[in-house]
Design a protein around this motif. Structure first.
Motif, short mmCIF file in Angstrom:
data_model
loop_
_atom_site.label_atom_id
_atom_site.label_comp_id
_atom_site.label_asym_id
_atom_site.label_seq_id
_atom_site.Cartn_x
_atom_site.Cartn_y
_atom_site.Cartn_z
N THR A 149 0.86 -1.19 0.00
CA THR A 149 0.00 0.00 0.00
C THR A 149 0.89 1.23 0.00
OG1 THR A 149 -1.71 -1.18 1.23
CG2 THR A 149 -1.83 1.22 1.21
N PRO A 171 0.80 5.76 -1.35
CA PRO A 171 0.09 6.85 -2.05
C PRO A 171 0.61 7.00 -3.47
CG PRO A 171 1.70 7.74 -0.52
CD PRO A 171 1.69 6.26 -0.29
N HIS A 172 -0.27 7.39 -4.35
CA HIS A 172 0.14 7.67 -5.73
C HIS A 172 1.10 8.85 -5.72
CE1 HIS A 172 0.01 8.64 -9.97
NE2 HIS A 172 -0.63 7.49 -10.20
N GLY A 186 -1.54 11.43 -4.69
CA GLY A 186 -1.57 11.19 -3.25
C GLY A 186 -2.63 10.20 -2.81
N GLU A 187 -3.35 9.63 -3.73
CA GLU A 187 -4.39 8.66 -3.39
C GLU A 187 -3.76 7.36 -2.89
OE1 GLU A 187 -8.00 6.14 -5.57
OE2 GLU A 187 -6.73 7.53 -6.71
N ILE A 188 -4.25 6.85 -1.76
CA ILE A 188 -3.74 5.60 -1.20
C ILE A 188 -4.25 4.44 -2.05
CG2 ILE A 188 -3.61 4.12 0.81
CD1 ILE A 188 -2.17 6.75 1.13
N THR A 199 7.44 5.46 1.53
CA THR A 199 5.99 5.58 1.55
C THR A 199 5.29 4.22 1.39
OG1 THR A 199 5.84 5.92 -0.86
CG2 THR A 199 6.17 7.87 0.53
#
Length: 479
Positions: free
Chosen positions: A199, A201-202, A206-208, A242
């Protein structure tokens, strides 16, 4: 237990205060303990890791693996397409590693019925169903029998058959299946590999999201990730700090069970038979070694004869000759006596050891000659003197030599390779360990597990009988 704790907490200083000597002593003990323990701990933990975890050079200490998904590569008329298939069962992800019995228990046809399109094509190839489905298609459609051998024909021989006319009678899915079976372009073999599910973030939005990456244990600053839901096109660089991965602790006890039950995939030897052979070799060879060495030591220590010193010097001189130099002679002797391929070819060549003769001789020199003379005056034969007086008195040294002989014989690899390398039914445990790595198949997870099994007997012998080793060697004057 209190005695052990009292020993470990003992100090030289008064009032329990630690002096520099105490710090040095405890530091030395801890260092020695770690030097011995850490390799054994590493071996034990790696022996219960999965084959995939070992082959991927996963440096994590604990056995287990990350949550995984499948990355599929499908080739077709539109080129190569790469995508992720999530939520596949473990038996699909680990298809190449499971046994034939486990494969037979799976409902492959029912599983594939739940997929279509490129996912179906990738899974069908991954599960090895292309050949079966294509043969069934040829039989159901009444297609020419030469299709089943078309893939093995030379380009010149293929010119005699009109493949295009046969393919033209089929619909699109049937054409694809047949051409995949025959290996005709553009339908190159499809492929599925497993990747870790993480998992992160993009990097732009920033989308998980969930991503598939090759190996989270890599030391690089970025991981190449592919979105599981397919919303991100192509490969995205994910910063390592991240990324969040879930590791499951799962010991692989089948690494021990399968070789011991003769069900290990890709292994051509019976490990239980190897253990039995090693036990026979160790027990018989140790008994013969003790008998011959004790008799030779008795003669060299308690008899005076011409050439006695020369015999002793010759025996001790053999200690300076590396074992590898004598391999050719040992090999020829084994073949000449007809012992090749038999465990007797392992037992007899090492029956007498110069180190054992020297150890027992040094101990027997401490036995008073007056005891032997008194026995002879009472009409005792030389055999009775040896059996009833010398052997009982030399028991500490004999016990030490017996323990060392057990360790030597159990761990010996050179003589078994020379004597029984061509007879798998006579393999000892050390030769069996070599069988877990072949030219085409590498079963390091089995080899690590069976190495642990092979260490257990000698470890128990040394732990419970080490006092005989120290006592026997101390009383023989060996350094």
């Amino acid at each position: 237990m209190s005695a052990v704790w009292g020993f470990l907490t003992r100090t030289q200083g008064r009032g329990g205060r630690l002096t520099w000597t105490d710090w040095f002593s405890y530091g030395y003990l801890i260092l020695g303990f770690l030097v011995i323990l850490l390799p054994v701990l590493w071996l034990g933990l790696n022996s219960i890791k999965t084959q995939f975890q070992i082959e991927s050079q996963d440096l994590s200490l604990l056995p287990g693996d990350f949550d995984r998904v499948a990355r599929a590569t499908v080739n077709g008329p539109d080129g190569r397409e790469i995508f992720v298939i999530a939520d596949l069962p473990d038996w699909v992800l680990n298809w190449s590693d499971i046994s034939d019995e486990e494969r037979a228990d799976q409902d492959i046809a029912g599983f594939l019925a739940g997929y279509e399109g490129n996912q179906l094509y990738a899974l069908r190839s991954h599960l090895g169903q292309v050949s079966n489905a294509a043969r069934q298609l040829i039989a159901d459609q009444g297609l020419p029998d030469w299709l089943n051998r078309y893939g093995a024909l030379t380009p010149t021989a293929r010119e005699a058959f009109d493949l295009d006319s046969v393919v033209a009678t089929l619909d699109a899915d049937q054409q694809r299946l047949l051409l995949e079976y025959l290996g005709q372009p553009p339908f190159e073999p499809n492929r599925i590999v497993t990747q870790a599910l993480v998992t992160a973030p993009h990097p732009e939005t920033g989308e998980i999201m969930q991503w598939a990456i090759p190996n989270p244990n890599a030391t690089s600053e970025f991981f190449p990730g592919r979105a599981v839901n397919g919303s991100a096109d192509g490969v995205v660089r994910l910063p390592a700090d991240t990324v969040t991965a879930t590791r499951n602790i799962a010991p692989e006890w089948d690494n021990y069970i399968e070789p011991l039950t003769n069900s290990a995939y890709g292994v051509n030897v019976n490990f239980v038979t190897c253990i039995t052979n090693s036990v026979l070799v160790t027990v018989i060879a140790t008994f013969i070694t003790l008998l011959i060495n004790s008799m030779a030591a008795f003669a060299l220590s308690k008899y005076t004869f011409r050439g006695q010193t020369l015999f002793l010097v010759v025996i001790l001189a053999t200690l300076m000759v590396p074992a590898t130099i004598t391999l050719v002679g040992v090999f020829k002797a084994i073949n000449a006596t007809g012992l090749s391929g038999s465990i007797w070819g392992v037992i007899i060549p090492g029956a007498a050891t110069p180190a054992g003769v020297f150890l027992l001789r040094q101990y027997m020199l401490t036995i008073p000659d007056e005891l032997l003379e008194a026995a002879r005056m009472d009409s005792a034969s030389e055999w009775k003197v040896f059996w009833r007086i010398v052997l009982p008195l030399a028991l500490p040294a004999i016990a030490a030599l017996g323990i060392l002989s057990i360790i030597w014989r159990w761990n010996d690899l050179i003589i078994p390779m020379v004597a029984i390398a061509t007879a798998t039914e006579a393999y000892t445990i050390q030769l069996c360990l070599l069988e877990f790595r072949g030219e085409h198949v590498s079963q390091e997870h089995y080899r690590l597990a069976m190495t642990v099994v092979s260490l257990i007997p000698t470890t128990l012998v040394f732990v419970f009988l080490q006092k005989y080793i120290t006592t026997g060697i101390a009383n023989t004057g060996m350094k």
